[in-house]
Motif scaffolding. Structure first.
Motif, PDB file in Angstrom:
ATOM      1  N   GLU A 105       0.824  -1.178  -0.031  1.00  0.00           N
ATOM      2  CA  GLU A 105       0.163   0.058   0.210  1.00  0.00           C
ATOM      3  C   GLU A 105       1.031   1.325   0.055  1.00  0.00           C
ATOM      4  OE1 GLU A 105      -2.620   0.221   3.113  1.00  0.00           O
ATOM      5  OE2 GLU A 105      -3.983  -1.506   2.393  1.00  0.00           O
ATOM      6  N   ASN A 106       1.995   1.276   0.767  1.00  0.00           N
ATOM      7  CA  ASN A 106       2.732   2.355   0.830  1.00  0.00           C
ATOM      8  C   ASN A 106       3.406   2.629  -0.254  1.00  0.00           C
ATOM      9  OD1 ASN A 106       2.734   3.511   3.954  1.00  0.00           O
ATOM     10  ND2 ASN A 106       2.443   1.352   4.081  1.00  0.00           N
ATOM     11  N   HIS A 109       1.384   4.098  -3.114  1.00  0.00           N
ATOM     12  CA  HIS A 109       0.919   5.253  -2.808  1.00  0.00           C
ATOM     13  C   HIS A 109       1.991   6.380  -3.451  1.00  0.00           C
ATOM     14  CE1 HIS A 109      -0.003   9.266  -0.766  1.00  0.00           C
ATOM     15  NE2 HIS A 109       1.289   9.373  -0.554  1.00  0.00           N
ATOM     16  N   ALA A 150       8.331   0.178   5.838  1.00  0.00           N
ATOM     17  CA  ALA A 150       7.264  -0.257   6.380  1.00  0.00           C
ATOM     18  C   ALA A 150       7.266  -1.734   6.841  1.00  0.00           C
ATOM     19  CB  ALA A 150       6.125  -0.380   5.540  1.00  0.00           C
ATOM     20  N   TRP A 221       2.489   3.098   9.213  1.00  0.00           N
ATOM     21  CA  TRP A 221       2.507   2.043   8.519  1.00  0.00           C
ATOM     22  C   TRP A 221       0.981   1.220   8.205  1.00  0.00           C
ATOM     23  CZ3 TRP A 221       5.953   3.729   5.510  1.00  0.00           C
ATOM     24  CH2 TRP A 221       7.142   4.179   5.835  1.00  0.00           C
ATOM     25  N   GLY A 224      -0.920   4.517   7.036  1.00  0.00           N
ATOM     26  CA  GLY A 224      -0.457   5.380   6.054  1.00  0.00           C
ATOM     27  C   GLY A 224      -0.310   6.917   6.302  1.00  0.00           C
TER      28      GLY A 224
END
Length: 253
Positions: A105-106, A109, A150, A221, A224
């Motif tokens: 997810e990070n 982004h 993360a 993390w 976010g």
């Protein structure tokens, strides 16, 4: 505890609970800032001589200290689907696949950020596209770095949480909460399983301080979003100073 839940549901719950855990944690930080004057220093106590008023002040001081202990313990209570605390969030995310998903997810982004060029754009389309591609590559590289951070910091937060939950200090503080504050017990379940070392003055502060990097890493993390506990501590300390340094007692008897 959460093995039967779909991974996506576990992540969803972890995000929601972590928002509330941060709120609870910030309240304890505020309490601690006030207790730095009420409990942990003689700023107020030194103004009160031996008197009838001293009895009332001791009750006030004790109640402030006890509520901080209770709220710290609430952050570190046992994991439970109905609870909003650090161990519950850790149980929700302590899974290799979930950690990988949160890291991804990070990564996404930053990888999904468009490489638009806003500073001195060239009139040459080829140059503009070349710069745009360079920005995209840079964003992707940064996204990969963030994903690695993360994973590393989530794994560390989980390990640090497990260490605290096995520590004598944690057991001591929780035992005082269970025996004397939340209940009035002759013997706690912990004591029946084996000896518990007495809680020392300041153990609750050590537990609070040890929680800071864990809360920051989990919030960063899992949700976010970055958040500085230190900034909140500084604000809370200034607020407490504004009140308690201006507080003067006039003891009647």
């Amino acid at each position: 505890m959460f093995e039967k839940l779909p991974k996506a549901r576990r992540i969803e719950l972890a995000k929601a609970k972590m928002e509330r855990v941060l709120d609870h944690f910030l309240y304890v930080v505020e309490l601690h800032a006030n207790n730095s004057f009420v409990v942990y220093s003689d700023t107020l106590a030194s103004q009160i001589p031996e008197s009838f008023a001293a009895n009332a002040f001791l009750i006030f001081q004790r109640s402030m200290h006890q509520i901080e202990i209770v709220r710290v313990c609430a952050l570190w209570d046992g994991a439970d689907p109905d609870k909003e605390n650090i161990p519950t969030v850790v149980e929700l995310i302590d899974d290799d696949e979930i950690i990988e998903q949160l890291a991804d997810e990070n990564r996404r982004h930053w990888s999904d950020v468009e490489g638009n060029v806003f500073i001195d754009p060239s009139d040459d389309p080829e140059t503009v596209e070349m710069v745009r591609q360079a920005v995209r590559r840079s964003n992707k590289e940064f996204g990969d770095e963030q994903a690695a951070r993360a994973k590393s910091q989530l794994i560390q937060a989980i390990a640090d949480t497990r260490t605290i939950l096995k520590s004598p200090r944690w057991a001591s503080v929780m035992n005082v909460r269970d025996k004397h504050l939340a209940h009035s017990l002759e013997t706690t379940r912990r004591e029946k399983r084996g000896p518990i070392q007495p809680m020392k003055y300041g153990d609750e502060t050590e537990l609070l301080e040890a929680s800071i990097p864990i809360v920051e890493h989990l919030y960063c993390w899992v949700n976010g979003k970055s958040f500085s506990i230190n900034n909140s501590q500084e604000i809370d300390q200034k607020n407490a100073e504004a009140l308690w340094n201006g507080c003067k007692f006039n003891v009647l008897r």
